[in-house]
Each structure stands twice: as structure tokens, then as C-alpha cells.
Scaffold this motif. Structure first.
Motif, mmCIF file in Angstrom:
data_model
loop_
_atom_site.group_PDB
_atom_site.id
_atom_site.type_symbol
_atom_site.label_atom_id
_atom_site.label_comp_id
_atom_site.label_asym_id
_atom_site.label_seq_id
_atom_site.Cartn_x
_atom_site.Cartn_y
_atom_site.Cartn_z
ATOM 1 N N ARG A 81 0.819 -1.224 0.000
ATOM 2 C CA ARG A 81 0.000 0.000 0.000
ATOM 3 C C ARG A 81 0.853 1.275 0.000
ATOM 4 O O ARG A 81 0.342 2.365 0.176
ATOM 5 C CB ARG A 81 -0.920 0.002 1.214
ATOM 6 N N ARG A 82 2.158 1.106 -0.116
ATOM 7 C CA ARG A 82 3.112 2.219 -0.178
ATOM 8 C C ARG A 82 3.158 3.051 1.104
ATOM 9 O O ARG A 82 3.306 4.269 1.076
ATOM 10 C CB ARG A 82 2.833 3.103 -1.385
ATOM 11 N N VAL A 83 3.018 2.384 2.236
ATOM 12 C CA VAL A 83 3.151 3.031 3.547
ATOM 13 C C VAL A 83 4.600 2.864 3.997
ATOM 14 O O VAL A 83 5.159 1.769 3.911
ATOM 15 C CB VAL A 83 2.206 2.387 4.585
ATOM 16 N N ARG A 84 5.212 3.967 4.449
ATOM 17 C CA ARG A 84 6.600 3.879 4.912
ATOM 18 C C ARG A 84 6.643 3.053 6.189
ATOM 19 O O ARG A 84 6.025 3.401 7.194
ATOM 20 C CB ARG A 84 7.169 5.259 5.167
ATOM 21 N N CYS A 85 7.385 1.953 6.146
ATOM 22 C CA CYS A 85 7.423 1.048 7.281
ATOM 23 C C CYS A 85 8.709 0.230 7.239
ATOM 24 O O CYS A 85 9.426 0.232 6.244
ATOM 25 C CB CYS A 85 6.214 0.120 7.267
ATOM 26 N N ALA A 86 8.966 -0.438 8.340
ATOM 27 C CA ALA A 86 10.116 -1.339 8.417
ATOM 28 C C ALA A 86 9.810 -2.415 9.443
ATOM 29 O O ALA A 86 9.005 -2.229 10.355
ATOM 30 C CB ALA A 86 11.380 -0.578 8.812
ATOM 31 N N ARG A 87 10.447 -3.526 9.285
ATOM 32 C CA ARG A 87 10.308 -4.646 10.216
ATOM 33 C C ARG A 87 11.058 -4.298 11.488
ATOM 34 O O ARG A 87 12.205 -3.867 11.449
ATOM 35 C CB ARG A 87 10.884 -5.907 9.575
ATOM 36 N N VAL A 88 10.403 -4.464 12.622
ATOM 37 C CA VAL A 88 11.009 -4.234 13.926
ATOM 38 C C VAL A 88 11.198 -5.596 14.580
ATOM 39 O O VAL A 88 10.242 -6.377 14.680
ATOM 40 C CB VAL A 88 10.101 -3.344 14.806
ATOM 41 N N ALA A 89 12.419 -5.891 14.983
ATOM 42 C CA ALA A 89 12.704 -7.192 15.584
ATOM 43 C C ALA A 89 11.891 -7.388 16.852
ATOM 44 O O ALA A 89 11.809 -6.515 17.706
ATOM 45 C CB ALA A 89 14.187 -7.307 15.890
ATOM 46 N N SER A 90 11.262 -8.542 16.962
ATOM 47 C CA SER A 90 10.491 -8.880 18.151
ATOM 48 C C SER A 90 10.430 -10.394 18.268
ATOM 49 O O SER A 90 10.305 -11.090 17.266
ATOM 50 C CB SER A 90 9.078 -8.309 18.053
#
Length: 96
Positions: free
Chosen positions: A18-27
Motif C-alpha cells: 500500500r506504499r506506507v513507509r514502514c520497516a520490520r522491527v525485531a520482536s
């Protein structure tokens, strides 16, 4: 500007689509472990704290960190600017 930290690949993939600025956060937490009071919920809090610290290390002028279930009905920055200007605070916090 906004940024979404994703704790699972499925959410990240959908937001990228959806072209949302995001990144994977380690959890280490699984989706089913996010119940209040669980060890997974506590781990989620530590993950969010680590993310906030990393973002602050980027020396951003403003950081407004919200949980996904928070609703903002109007621009909070005028209120936050008044609060900072009147108190001289570097950090404002609110809890549930």
C-alpha cells in the motif's frame, strides 16, 4: 510524516504493497502473545522502548510515538508545542 514499525512480516508486506513507509522491527513476540499482562506483552513494551530510543538517536526535531490503537482527532502539535514552551520539557509522556 509518518513511519510504521511492523512486528510481523505479513503486516509489513501489506503496508509495503500500500506504499506506507514502514520497516520490520525485531520482536520475539508472536501475534497470539500480545495479551495484556503476558510475557509477550511485556516484550512488546521493551521492543517499543528500543524503537523510540533508536529514533531519538537520529536527532529528530519531534517524535510523536503512538500505539496503533490510538485515535488522534486533530493535530496534536499545537498542544505539544505549548506544553514544551511553557515547561521547557524535552520529553512529554502520557500513559493509558
Amino acid at each position: 510524516n509518518h513511519f510504521v514499525g511492523c512486528t510481523d512480516d505479513e503486516l509489513r508486506d501489506e503496508l509495503v504493497r500500500r506504499r506506507v513507509r514502514c520497516a520490520r522491527v525485531a520482536s520475539t513476540m508472536e501475534r497470539t502473545e500480545a495479551k495484556w499482562g503476558s510475557s509477550g506483552f511485556a516484550a512488546m513494551g521493551r521492543t517499543k522502548g528500543a524503537l523510540v530510543l533508536r529514533l531519538l538517536e537520529l536527532d529528530v526535531a519531534w517524535l510523536l510515538f503512538l500505539d496503533l490503537d490510538a485515535v488522534v482527532l486533530r493535530d496534536p502539535l499545537p498542544y505539544l508545542r505549548r506544553a514544551v514552551d511553557s515547561t521547557g520539557a524535552d520529553l512529554l509522556m502520557h500513559s493509558d
